[in-house]
Design an enzyme around this catalytic site. Structure first.
Site, PDB file in Angstrom:
ATOM      1  N   THR A  32       0.859  -1.165   0.000  1.00 60.22           N
ATOM      2  CA  THR A  32       0.000   0.000   0.000  1.00 60.22           C
ATOM      3  C   THR A  32       0.906   1.229   0.000  1.00 60.22           C
ATOM      4  O   THR A  32       1.089   1.850   1.021  1.00 60.22           O
ATOM      5  CB  THR A  32      -0.945   0.019   1.211  1.00 60.22           C
ATOM      6  OG1 THR A  32      -0.198  -0.296   2.369  1.00 60.22           O
ATOM      7  CG2 THR A  32      -2.048  -0.987   1.069  1.00 60.22           C
ATOM      8  N   GLY A  33       1.529   1.480  -1.164  1.00 60.05           N
ATOM      9  CA  GLY A  33       2.279   2.726  -1.364  1.00 60.05           C
ATOM     10  C   GLY A  33       1.271   3.825  -1.172  1.00 60.05           C
ATOM     11  O   GLY A  33       0.390   4.000  -1.989  1.00 60.05           O
ATOM     12  N   THR A  34       1.403   4.539  -0.085  1.00 59.72           N
ATOM     13  CA  THR A  34       0.231   5.154   0.505  1.00 59.72           C
ATOM     14  C   THR A  34       0.492   6.576   0.927  1.00 59.72           C
ATOM     15  O   THR A  34       1.638   6.971   1.131  1.00 59.72           O
ATOM     16  CB  THR A  34      -0.142   4.371   1.784  1.00 59.72           C
ATOM     17  OG1 THR A  34      -0.298   3.022   1.436  1.00 59.72           O
ATOM     18  CG2 THR A  34      -1.399   4.864   2.427  1.00 59.72           C
ATOM     19  N   THR A  35      -0.580   7.327   1.110  1.00 61.00           N
ATOM     20  CA  THR A  35      -0.507   8.540   1.910  1.00 61.00           C
ATOM     21  C   THR A  35      -1.546   8.438   3.013  1.00 61.00           C
ATOM     22  O   THR A  35      -2.728   8.225   2.727  1.00 61.00           O
ATOM     23  CB  THR A  35      -0.785   9.779   1.059  1.00 61.00           C
ATOM     24  OG1 THR A  35       0.079   9.756  -0.066  1.00 61.00           O
ATOM     25  CG2 THR A  35      -0.529  11.039   1.866  1.00 61.00           C
TER      26      THR A  35
END
Lengths: 235, 236
Positions: B37-40
């Site tokens: 989950t390359g996430t913000t």
């Protein structure tokens, strides 16, 4: 405490004791065997009356077609099935394990088993083996809560979806689904959608081919259409 | 397509990311990279409670494996967590923590406090830090301390903060958060602060994208809001 009469219990899980030996064999020039894997196109969608799952029929070992008539739709129970991509053996064993678990659950509870039971079993099993069990699955089913479709990745993550494609042909298949999927399709529309999505994989991915299987799950039961359509060109 | 196990016999590791096979082109991305989950993620406290926000993208290498993912996961009635890192790891962790909390609530007969939830996460992440990739923000409301935000780092450090951000997109909004966040904002100010932050990260971070999901947690409960991509505030 162990003796010749009472041997110790073997450690659970995979044994990695041959890894070092294998490394040295490879260094001496030994060619390790290939895994038979289902370089696959799997596609599935929710439609008006239930779930539809489609797969191609090719299993490959590298660039060799290892099996031209593979079943990649794995039936768990009357109301749950999954389409599997990844290593063929792992998908088959996963089917055996989950089917036994779900059947025991059905006999214990005396009720139809909800899809989330199979899903939880699958994701927890995959997570325990940290991605070494190479199954990428689309799990679909119908239960008293409604229609369910989930994708599951080898490391044990999962997500609920309306439509999904998996396997090496998934890029071709998903583009067809993204463009043509509509909510509230009827059965005929859904069959055509999934058939065309698999066909996109068959035509554009060299690890997919040799025909199309479909599986339709509705509240009244499961229908498995083997060789739904054999493409004119055996790509 | 072949197994990473086979591929890596030649070099001493079993790292899934390393492949050197002649069949590399047949190996789909999802077998080479675990789901991330390359996430913000963002969380901020306002005058009546806390708000959390996240984007909705899940990626496998360069492939978007999920565009409507919900990374705000419910743990108890008034405690949520925001997940970043490996989605398999964080989903499994959240399920375990959720189980512990429901058991604990049965035992003590009242809602668990946010600190307890955060410390269960901290325990697990610290203990298994070498096998897990999980950056978690725990946020919620309890009777004793009101709205609270806790951040747990990859190494297993726990810190209570008035405002927190995490995931790959966080580096793009550090300056924004430092300059914009102020304590005791109104709920509307806080909401706009978070949506703007997620929007900024979505536009600068390749592994963040899709829509923004928000949740507000205060004394009266949880309210969810989903902001679609075309409703995100315009950037100059």
């Amino acid at each position: 405490m162990s003796s010749a009469l009472l041997p110790p219990f073997p450690e659970p899980g995979f044994s990695f004791e041959n890894v070092e030996r294998n490394v040295s064999l490879v260094k001496k020039g030994f060619k390790p065997p290939k895994f038979t894997s289902t370089g696959t196109t799997v596609a599935a969608a929710i439609f008006d009356g239930g779930i539809i799952i489609g797969t191609d029929k090719r299993a490959s070992a590298g660039t060799i077609v290892a099996n031209k008539n593979t079943n990649k739709i794995h039936k768990i129970s009357n109301n749950i099935a999954f389409g599997g991509a990844g290593t063929a053996a792992d998908c088959d064993q996963m089917e055996k394990m989950v089917r036994a678990h779900v059947e025991l659950h059905r006999l214990n509870s005396g009720k139809q088993v909800p899809v989330c039971v199979a899903l939880t079993k699958i994701t927890q099993h995959l997570f325990r083996y940290q991605g070494h069990i190479q199954c990428a699955l689309i799990v679909g089913g119908v239960d008293k809560f409604g229609y369910h479709l989930h994708h599951v990745y080898p490391h044990g993550s999962s997500s609920e979806v309306l439509f999904e494609a998996m396997g090496s042909g998934s890029l071709a298949a998903i583009s067809h689904l993204e463009l043509n999927y509509k909510q509230n399709m009827n059965l005929d529309e859904a069959k055509l959608l999934i058939r065309n999505a698999i066909l996109a994989g068959v035509e554009n991915d060299l690890a997919s081919g040799n025909g199309i299987d479909l599986c339709i799950i509705t509240p009244s039961g499961m229908e498995h259409l083997v060789d739904y359509e054999i493409p004119v060109a055996f790509v | 397509m072949s197994s990473p196990f086979t591929l890596n016999w030649a070099d001493d590791s079993h790292d899934l990311e390393k492949t050197n096979s002649q069949f590399d082109s047949l190996t789909p991305d999802y077998l080479k990279h675990p789901h991330k989950t390359g996430t913000t993620l963002m969380a901020a406290s306002y005058d009546g409670g806390i708000m959390i926000a996240a984007d909705t993208r899940t990626s496998t290498g360069t492939y978007v494996a999920g565009r409507l993912t919900d990374k705000l996961t419910k743990l108890t009635d008034k405690i949520y967590c925001c997940r970043s890192g490996s989605s398999a790891d964080t989903q499994a962790l959240a399920a375990i923590v959720k189980y512990h909390l429901s058991f604990y609530e049965e035992e003590i007969g009242e809602p668990a406090s946010v600190g307890v939830a955060a410390n269960i996460f901290r325990d697990l992440i610290y203990q298994y830090k070498y096998s897990l990739t999980a950056g978690i923000i725990v946020a919620g409301w309890d009777k004793r301390d009101g709205g609270q935000i806790y951040q747990i780092t990859l190494g297993g450090m726990l810190k209570r903060l008035p405002v927190a951000f995490g995931g790959s997109g966080s580096v793009f909004i550090m300056g924004y958060v430092d300059s914009t966040f102020k304590p005791n904002m109104t709920r509307q100010e806080c909401r706009d602060f978070l949506v703007k932050g997620i929007t900024l990260a979505i536009h600068r971070d390749g592994s963040s994208g899709g829509c923004a999901r928000l949740a507000t947690i205060n004394e009266s409960g949880v309210e969810r809001e989903d902001v679609t991509y075309d409703e995100l505030p315009p950037l100059i």
